[in-house]
Design a protein around this motif. Structure first.
Motif, PDB file in Angstrom:
ATOM      1  N   ASN A   1      46.661  33.789  41.462  1.00 53.44           N
ATOM      2  CA  ASN A   1      45.704  34.729  42.061  1.00 53.44           C
ATOM      3  C   ASN A   1      44.826  35.426  41.022  1.00 53.44           C
ATOM      4  O   ASN A   1      44.222  36.459  41.314  1.00 53.44           O
ATOM      5  CB  ASN A   1      46.461  35.777  42.882  1.00 53.44           C
ATOM      6  N   ARG A   2      44.715  34.866  39.833  1.00 47.66           N
ATOM      7  CA  ARG A   2      43.999  35.539  38.751  1.00 47.66           C
ATOM      8  C   ARG A   2      42.531  35.786  39.045  1.00 47.66           C
ATOM      9  O   ARG A   2      41.951  36.719  38.519  1.00 47.66           O
ATOM     10  CB  ARG A   2      44.182  34.785  37.440  1.00 47.66           C
ATOM     11  N   GLY A   3      41.938  34.998  39.896  1.00 46.16           N
ATOM     12  CA  GLY A   3      40.542  35.214  40.270  1.00 46.16           C
ATOM     13  C   GLY A   3      40.335  36.464  41.115  1.00 46.16           C
ATOM     14  O   GLY A   3      39.223  36.976  41.209  1.00 46.16           O
ATOM     15  N   ARG A   4      41.406  36.974  41.708  1.00 44.89           N
ATOM     16  CA  ARG A   4      41.333  38.169  42.553  1.00 44.89           C
ATOM     17  C   ARG A   4      41.721  39.450  41.807  1.00 44.89           C
ATOM     18  O   ARG A   4      41.595  40.528  42.346  1.00 44.89           O
ATOM     19  CB  ARG A   4      42.274  38.018  43.743  1.00 44.89           C
ATOM     20  N   LEU A   5      42.220  39.306  40.588  1.00 44.38           N
ATOM     21  CA  LEU A   5      42.724  40.453  39.831  1.00 44.38           C
ATOM     22  C   LEU A   5      41.610  41.108  39.004  1.00 44.38           C
ATOM     23  O   LEU A   5      40.600  40.476  38.726  1.00 44.38           O
ATOM     24  CB  LEU A   5      43.865  40.001  38.922  1.00 44.38           C
ATOM     25  N   PRO A   6      41.811  42.380  38.599  1.00 41.64           N
ATOM     26  CA  PRO A   6      40.802  43.040  37.755  1.00 41.64           C
ATOM     27  C   PRO A   6      40.520  42.227  36.495  1.00 41.64           C
ATOM     28  O   PRO A   6      41.441  41.747  35.841  1.00 41.64           O
ATOM     29  CB  PRO A   6      41.464  44.381  37.401  1.00 41.64           C
ATOM     30  N   GLY A   7      39.268  42.053  36.200  1.00 48.97           N
ATOM     31  CA  GLY A   7      38.869  41.244  35.047  1.00 48.97           C
ATOM     32  C   GLY A   7      38.691  39.789  35.393  1.00 48.97           C
ATOM     33  O   GLY A   7      38.112  39.026  34.633  1.00 48.97           O
ATOM     34  N   GLY A   8      39.184  39.370  36.556  1.00 46.55           N
ATOM     35  CA  GLY A   8      39.049  37.986  36.970  1.00 46.55           C
ATOM     36  C   GLY A   8      37.711  37.753  37.655  1.00 46.55           C
ATOM     37  O   GLY A   8      37.021  38.683  38.055  1.00 46.55           O
ATOM     38  N   THR A   9      37.337  36.512  37.741  1.00 45.11           N
ATOM     39  CA  THR A   9      36.116  36.116  38.442  1.00 45.11           C
ATOM     40  C   THR A   9      36.483  34.979  39.384  1.00 45.11           C
ATOM     41  O   THR A   9      37.540  34.363  39.231  1.00 45.11           O
ATOM     42  CB  THR A   9      35.031  35.629  37.458  1.00 45.11           C
ATOM     43  N   PRO A  10      35.621  34.652  40.350  1.00 52.74           N
ATOM     44  CA  PRO A  10      35.919  33.518  41.223  1.00 52.74           C
ATOM     45  C   PRO A  10      36.151  32.218  40.450  1.00 52.74           C
ATOM     46  O   PRO A  10      36.924  31.375  40.866  1.00 52.74           O
ATOM     47  CB  PRO A  10      34.687  33.428  42.125  1.00 52.74           C
ATOM     48  N   ALA A  11      35.498  32.087  39.287  1.00 53.90           N
ATOM     49  CA  ALA A  11      35.675  30.873  38.490  1.00 53.90           C
ATOM     50  C   ALA A  11      37.106  30.721  37.992  1.00 53.90           C
ATOM     51  O   ALA A  11      37.578  29.614  37.766  1.00 53.90           O
ATOM     52  CB  ALA A  11      34.716  30.865  37.302  1.00 53.90           C
ATOM     53  N   CYS A  12      37.826  31.826  37.826  1.00 49.31           N
ATOM     54  CA  CYS A  12      39.215  31.770  37.351  1.00 49.31           C
ATOM     55  C   CYS A  12      40.096  30.975  38.310  1.00 49.31           C
ATOM     56  O   CYS A  12      41.104  30.408  37.892  1.00 49.31           O
ATOM     57  CB  CYS A  12      39.789  33.173  37.202  1.00 49.31           C
ATOM     58  N   ALA A  13      39.746  30.968  39.570  1.00 50.96           N
ATOM     59  CA  ALA A  13      40.556  30.294  40.580  1.00 50.96           C
ATOM     60  C   ALA A  13      40.268  28.796  40.658  1.00 50.96           C
ATOM     61  O   ALA A  13      41.022  28.060  41.270  1.00 50.96           O
ATOM     62  CB  ALA A  13      40.320  30.933  41.947  1.00 50.96           C
ATOM     63  N   LEU A  14      39.188  28.354  40.027  1.00 49.60           N
ATOM     64  CA  LEU A  14      38.816  26.937  40.092  1.00 49.60           C
ATOM     65  C   LEU A  14      39.542  26.129  39.027  1.00 49.60           C
ATOM     66  O   LEU A  14      39.815  26.639  37.941  1.00 49.60           O
ATOM     67  CB  LEU A  14      37.307  26.777  39.867  1.00 49.60           C
ATOM     68  N   PRO A  15      39.810  24.853  39.303  1.00 51.80           N
ATOM     69  CA  PRO A  15      40.316  23.987  38.241  1.00 51.80           C
ATOM     70  C   PRO A  15      39.294  23.958  37.100  1.00 51.80           C
ATOM     71  O   PRO A  15      38.090  24.112  37.322  1.00 51.80           O
ATOM     72  CB  PRO A  15      40.422  22.615  38.915  1.00 51.80           C
TER      73      PRO A  15
END
Length: 128
Positions: free
Chosen positions: A106-120
């Motif tokens: 869930n790192r794309g949803r956490l503070p400092g994360g971006t939607p790109a973090c959730a992508l392969p």
């Protein structure tokens, strides 16, 4: 050989965490994004480096996820090493693994994360 901490340099959440480590922990490890690391030399695959934080010790041992965090904390010395040692002992070890996977997934949803973090990695807009 000194240990190496391998993280996902395209993930803003991971990079934020590494910046914390660099500022507050006294680790002897070389810290490098997997995108710039010689993964073959380190003995890890790209798939594993994309999946989790890695700690490669100086003897060829590779630890991933929560155990990589534990190794990092142990290496940082007191007071961090006490927490690192605790993360290595069951049942805390099992809980740490579950917590790490929940954060990583869930790192794309956490503070400092971006939607790109959730992508392969191969689908991220800033792919190197």
């Amino acid at each position: 050989m000194r240990p190496v901490l391998v993280f996902d340099g395209d993930c803003a959440f991971c990079t934020t965490c590494v910046r914390f480590v660099e500022r507050w922990l006294r680790t002897k490890a070389k810290i490098i994004a997997w995108q710039f690391a010689d993964l073959d030399e380190l003995g890890v695959t790209r798939a594993r480096a994309e999946y989790e934080l890695l700690w490669v010790d100086g003897r060829g041992g590779v630890f991933g996820g929560a155990q990589a965090v534990a190794k990092l904390l142990i290496d940082a010395g007191l007071p961090w090493s006490a927490l690192g040692l605790l993360l290595r002992v069951p049942p805390v070890r099992w809980l740490a693994h579950g917590f790490y996977r929940a954060v990583a997934n869930n790192r794309g949803r956490l503070p400092g994360g971006t939607p790109a973090c959730a992508l392969p990695a191969d689908r991220r807009p800033l792919q190197r």
